[in-house]
Design an enzyme around this catalytic site. Sequence first.
Site, PDB file in Angstrom:
ATOM      1  N   LYS A 102       0.824  -1.231   0.000  1.00  0.00           N
ATOM      2  CA  LYS A 102       0.000   0.000   0.000  1.00  0.00           C
ATOM      3  C   LYS A 102       0.841   1.257   0.000  1.00  0.00           C
ATOM      4  CE  LYS A 102       0.346  -1.890   4.130  1.00  0.00           C
ATOM      5  NZ  LYS A 102       0.116  -3.198   4.657  1.00  0.00           N
ATOM      6  N   VAL A 129      -5.270  -3.434   0.491  1.00  0.00           N
ATOM      7  CA  VAL A 129      -6.297  -2.875   1.390  1.00  0.00           C
ATOM      8  C   VAL A 129      -7.188  -4.000   1.926  1.00  0.00           C
ATOM      9  CG1 VAL A 129      -8.181  -1.215   1.650  1.00  0.00           C
ATOM     10  CG2 VAL A 129      -6.382  -0.767  -0.024  1.00  0.00           C
ATOM     11  N   GLY A 131      -6.667  -6.781   3.393  1.00  0.00           N
ATOM     12  CA  GLY A 131      -6.217  -8.175   3.358  1.00  0.00           C
ATOM     13  C   GLY A 131      -7.150  -9.075   2.581  1.00  0.00           C
ATOM     14  N   GLY A 184       1.782 -11.790  13.164  1.00  0.00           N
ATOM     15  CA  GLY A 184       2.113 -11.395  11.786  1.00  0.00           C
ATOM     16  C   GLY A 184       1.162 -10.350  11.230  1.00  0.00           C
ATOM     17  N   GLU A 187       3.093  -4.278  10.484  1.00  0.00           N
ATOM     18  CA  GLU A 187       4.134  -4.026   9.493  1.00  0.00           C
ATOM     19  C   GLU A 187       5.499  -4.327  10.120  1.00  0.00           C
ATOM     20  OE1 GLU A 187       3.262  -2.873   6.195  1.00  0.00           O
ATOM     21  OE2 GLU A 187       1.525  -3.706   7.182  1.00  0.00           O
ATOM     22  N   ASP A 198      -0.523   3.585   7.827  1.00  0.00           N
ATOM     23  CA  ASP A 198      -1.018   2.425   7.076  1.00  0.00           C
ATOM     24  C   ASP A 198      -2.492   2.612   6.680  1.00  0.00           C
ATOM     25  OD1 ASP A 198      -0.546  -0.752   6.592  1.00  0.00           O
ATOM     26  OD2 ASP A 198      -2.522  -0.422   7.480  1.00  0.00           O
ATOM     27  N   LYS A 202      -4.146   3.119   2.886  1.00  0.00           N
ATOM     28  CA  LYS A 202      -5.247   2.289   2.367  1.00  0.00           C
ATOM     29  C   LYS A 202      -6.443   3.162   1.987  1.00  0.00           C
ATOM     30  CE  LYS A 202      -3.843  -1.710   5.092  1.00  0.00           C
ATOM     31  NZ  LYS A 202      -3.955  -2.323   6.437  1.00  0.00           N
ATOM     32  N   GLY A 299      -2.495 -10.141   8.267  1.00  0.00           N
ATOM     33  CA  GLY A 299      -2.031 -11.493   8.563  1.00  0.00           C
ATOM     34  C   GLY A 299      -1.695 -12.239   7.286  1.00  0.00           C
TER      35      GLY A 299
HETATM   36  N1  HSE Z   1      -0.187  -4.068   9.166  1.00  0.00           N
HETATM   37  C1  HSE Z   1      -1.385  -4.114   8.406  1.00  0.00           C
HETATM   38  C2  HSE Z   1      -2.560  -4.136   9.349  1.00  0.00           C
HETATM   39  C3  HSE Z   1      -1.357  -5.364   7.564  1.00  0.00           C
HETATM   40  O1  HSE Z   1      -2.380  -4.344  10.539  1.00  0.00           O
HETATM   41  O2  HSE Z   1      -3.679  -3.911   8.917  1.00  0.00           O
HETATM   42  C4  HSE Z   1      -2.326  -5.348   6.444  1.00  0.00           C
HETATM   43  O3  HSE Z   1      -2.103  -4.321   5.561  1.00  0.00           O
END
Ligand code: HSE
Length: 426
Positions: A102, A129, A131, A184, A187, A198, A202, A299
């Site tokens: 992104k 965006v 996931g 996971g 970032e 973030d 998005k 994730g």
């Molecule tokens: N680090 C981002 C989040 C991962 O927590 O949404 C997905 O883009």
Amino acid sequence: MKSLKIGVCGVGNVGGAVLDNITNAPDIVRDNGGVNIEVSQVGARKGKSVVPFDLDVTTNLMDIAANSDIDVLVELIGGCDLAKDLVEESIRKGKNVVTANKALISTHGDELFQLAKDHGVQIGFEASVAGGTPVIKALREGLVANKVNWFAGILNGTTNYILSKMSDDNSSFEDALKEAQDLGLAESDPTMDVDGTDAAQKASILSALAFNTPFDFRSVSYEGIESVSSDDILYAEELGYSIKHIAYGSIEGDEVHVSAYPTFVSNDQLLSQVGQQMNALEISCDGIGSTVYYGPGAGPKPTASAVIADLVDIANGGWPETGSAGKKNKLLKEGKQEFSRYYNLEVKNEAGAIAKVSALFAASDISIEALIQKESKQTNQEQSHVPVIIITGPLSDLNALQMLENLGSVEEITNSVKQFRIHNAL
Ligand code: HSE
């Protein structure tokens, strides 16, 4: 059956999940998507030891862009440096690209899509965006017959996880962030999650699709969740709210405003029920009203799911070009949208202090809808200052900032005042 040869750059959480899915469960994609995906090469800067599959691995990622055997480069390294070089070189070599990046799309999207168009290839970015929740597909395909008026959503899984844990389990911010990292979700540098970057990236990608604005996250106004304390969460609960990090986008004429802030959401609103690492997005259109998308937004597996969906789409011909190129709407930092507000202040425990604060709100024509001041429980010594929570009627971001400045000059206020938006059902 169609077949697609891919090169995967990056074998972190997401890259590992993509390889795992394609290697261990190819039948699902073949059966559902009618495509046989073959991994021709993997780019891993740390070499073969970090790739738990018997695949051709190179430590020089540009080898993948140059490999003429590959149809699609899958960029999963993140950032805007090497990732941009890889994507540009792949496009110049006639390769399609799929990316979860992104930062790259929200910063360089316009030039990259132009380059792709010039070379007759496509860029898939569903994974950038929300996931595994297909919101890009919804915007550019499912809702194509409608004019979007606004969207509102929770777009960062890590911060939603942290806020949920702080609220549900009384976890500390640090413990909740550590858990999000272990899962996971975060970032590689979680600052980008926590400070709102973030979500802003998005939201700017959604804006480009929903409102035909440039890809430019720097024109999004945003803040992260660093200032949300456990006290704020307790006050929110007492008042019947949850605190969420909410991104908004709306259009009026040719002016678009996109923003992302920690926001109080009333417990009777749908977004207040979105917990853990889940994302949710409400998109409101002229034709059909609101549609809502909910699902895992972070994730390895959810993100890999979106990457593979893009690969299947590319094998099946990709996405039609939009007809609006060159007619961009303006993305403006300053928005006119009004929100009710939560103010958290500490005032001197003396006669007339509250009267002075409420007079200031009245002078700015801002109505106070609720006010909490708790009686001091200290018995042995007079408490010198007391916390005061104020909920106001609606005001714009500009007026809310002005009010913060005005409150800052009140001698009876002893803290640096905090202010959060309250979600309006738009
Ligand atoms: N680090 C981002 C989040 C991962 O927590 O949404 C997905 O883009």
